[in-house]
Write a protein that holds these residues in place. Structure first.
Motif, mmCIF file in Angstrom:
data_model
loop_
_atom_site.group_PDB
_atom_site.id
_atom_site.type_symbol
_atom_site.label_atom_id
_atom_site.label_comp_id
_atom_site.label_asym_id
_atom_site.label_seq_id
_atom_site.Cartn_x
_atom_site.Cartn_y
_atom_site.Cartn_z
ATOM 1 N N LEU A 1 0.827 -1.214 0.000
ATOM 2 C CA LEU A 1 0.000 0.000 0.000
ATOM 3 C C LEU A 1 0.856 1.257 0.000
ATOM 4 N N LEU A 2 1.921 1.248 0.808
ATOM 5 C CA LEU A 2 2.833 2.393 0.869
ATOM 6 C C LEU A 2 3.503 2.622 -0.485
ATOM 7 N N ILE A 3 3.961 1.555 -1.095
ATOM 8 C CA ILE A 3 4.630 1.677 -2.392
ATOM 9 C C ILE A 3 3.655 2.172 -3.454
ATOM 10 N N LEU A 4 2.445 1.634 -3.469
ATOM 11 C CA LEU A 4 1.447 2.085 -4.444
ATOM 12 C C LEU A 4 1.018 3.534 -4.187
ATOM 13 N N ALA A 5 0.789 3.880 -2.918
ATOM 14 C CA ALA A 5 0.327 5.232 -2.584
ATOM 15 C C ALA A 5 1.364 6.300 -2.919
ATOM 16 N N THR A 6 2.634 5.934 -2.858
ATOM 17 C CA THR A 6 3.708 6.906 -3.131
ATOM 18 C C THR A 6 4.279 6.755 -4.539
ATOM 19 N N ARG A 7 3.572 5.988 -5.364
ATOM 20 C CA ARG A 7 4.007 5.745 -6.752
ATOM 21 C C ARG A 7 5.437 5.208 -6.825
ATOM 22 N N GLY A 8 5.773 4.320 -5.892
ATOM 23 C CA GLY A 8 7.061 3.634 -5.930
ATOM 24 C C GLY A 8 8.207 4.336 -5.238
ATOM 25 N N ALA A 9 7.922 5.396 -4.474
ATOM 26 C CA ALA A 9 9.008 6.171 -3.847
ATOM 27 C C ALA A 9 9.969 5.314 -3.012
ATOM 28 N N PRO A 10 9.499 4.379 -2.171
ATOM 29 C CA PRO A 10 10.457 3.570 -1.398
ATOM 30 C C PRO A 10 11.347 2.702 -2.282
ATOM 31 N N VAL A 11 10.791 2.173 -3.369
ATOM 32 C CA VAL A 11 11.587 1.354 -4.297
ATOM 33 C C VAL A 11 12.634 2.227 -4.982
ATOM 34 N N ALA A 12 12.217 3.401 -5.456
ATOM 35 C CA ALA A 12 13.148 4.327 -6.121
ATOM 36 C C ALA A 12 14.246 4.774 -5.170
ATOM 37 N N SER A 13 13.879 5.066 -3.927
ATOM 38 C CA SER A 13 14.865 5.505 -2.932
ATOM 39 C C SER A 13 15.886 4.402 -2.655
ATOM 40 N N SER A 14 15.413 3.173 -2.508
ATOM 41 C CA SER A 14 16.311 2.046 -2.260
ATOM 42 C C SER A 14 17.262 1.846 -3.436
ATOM 43 N N LEU A 15 16.733 1.946 -4.647
ATOM 44 C CA LEU A 15 17.557 1.801 -5.846
ATOM 45 C C LEU A 15 18.605 2.908 -5.924
ATOM 46 N N ARG A 16 18.192 4.144 -5.651
ATOM 47 C CA ARG A 16 19.144 5.267 -5.668
ATOM 48 C C ARG A 16 20.269 5.056 -4.670
ATOM 49 N N LYS A 17 19.933 4.610 -3.458
ATOM 50 C CA LYS A 17 20.947 4.366 -2.427
ATOM 51 C C LYS A 17 21.932 3.295 -2.881
ATOM 52 N N GLY A 18 21.415 2.210 -3.447
ATOM 53 C CA GLY A 18 22.286 1.142 -3.935
ATOM 54 C C GLY A 18 23.199 1.606 -5.049
ATOM 55 N N LEU A 19 22.657 2.387 -5.981
ATOM 56 C CA LEU A 19 23.468 2.915 -7.090
ATOM 57 C C LEU A 19 24.517 3.899 -6.578
ATOM 58 N N LYS A 20 24.166 4.701 -5.573
ATOM 59 C CA LYS A 20 25.122 5.657 -4.994
ATOM 60 C C LYS A 20 26.279 4.907 -4.331
ATOM 61 N N ARG A 21 25.949 3.820 -3.591
ATOM 62 C CA ARG A 21 27.014 3.010 -2.974
ATOM 63 C C ARG A 21 27.915 2.402 -4.043
ATOM 64 N N LEU A 22 27.322 1.921 -5.120
ATOM 65 C CA LEU A 22 28.097 1.356 -6.219
ATOM 66 C C LEU A 22 28.992 2.403 -6.854
ATOM 67 N N GLU A 23 28.455 3.572 -7.093
ATOM 68 C CA GLU A 23 29.225 4.675 -7.677
ATOM 69 C C GLU A 23 30.393 5.044 -6.781
ATOM 70 N N THR A 24 30.151 5.133 -5.490
ATOM 71 C CA THR A 24 31.196 5.503 -4.520
ATOM 72 C C THR A 24 32.287 4.440 -4.467
ATOM 73 N N SER A 25 31.899 3.166 -4.543
ATOM 74 C CA SER A 25 32.878 2.092 -4.422
ATOM 75 C C SER A 25 33.734 1.916 -5.673
ATOM 76 N N THR A 26 33.255 2.424 -6.825
ATOM 77 C CA THR A 26 34.016 2.262 -8.062
ATOM 78 C C THR A 26 34.848 3.489 -8.399
ATOM 79 N N ASN A 27 34.711 4.541 -7.627
ATOM 80 C CA ASN A 27 35.518 5.764 -7.883
ATOM 81 C C ASN A 27 36.716 5.851 -6.993
#
Length: 113
Positions: free
Chosen positions: A87-113
């Protein structure tokens, strides 16, 4: 939290989860990146969603550099925590999923630089 069970050339079997109000939620997932530009993770076992539920990320080149990622989120909740999360994911149009993905990509970016 996560635990890696098996990793192959185009797949990985992983148990992952997080703490939520009322307890932890977890899923054992089969990640598959055998199709070009696509990663799909499918639930094999979980305390919050049905086996066979999945998430797919389609990755394409972005305009002006970078990448564009389209997420398809198809989870079938099986518990109260799963229904609340859905319900939270649907009500926020996926905001928690997008936030989790952004955090993971940021960690990946930081670890490869």
């Amino acid at each position: 939290m996560y635990e890696v069970y098996d990793v192959g050339e185009t797949y990985a079997d992983i148990r992952e989860g997080s703490k939520a109000p009322g307890g932890a939620i977890w899923a054992k997932e089969h990640y598959d990146w055998s199709a070009p530009d696509t990663v799909t993770w499918t639930v094999s076992e979980s305390n919050f969603c049905a086996p066979g539920s999945y998430v797919t990320a389609l990755i394409k080149p972005g305009t002006g550099g970078g990448s564009r990622i389209h997420i398809t989120w198809n989870r079938t909740p099986t518990s109260t925590a799963g229904r609340i999360a859905a319900l939270l994911i649907l009500a926020t149009r996926g905001a928690p999923v997008a936030s989790s993905l952004r955090k993971g990509l940021k960690r990946l970016e930081t670890s490869t630089n």
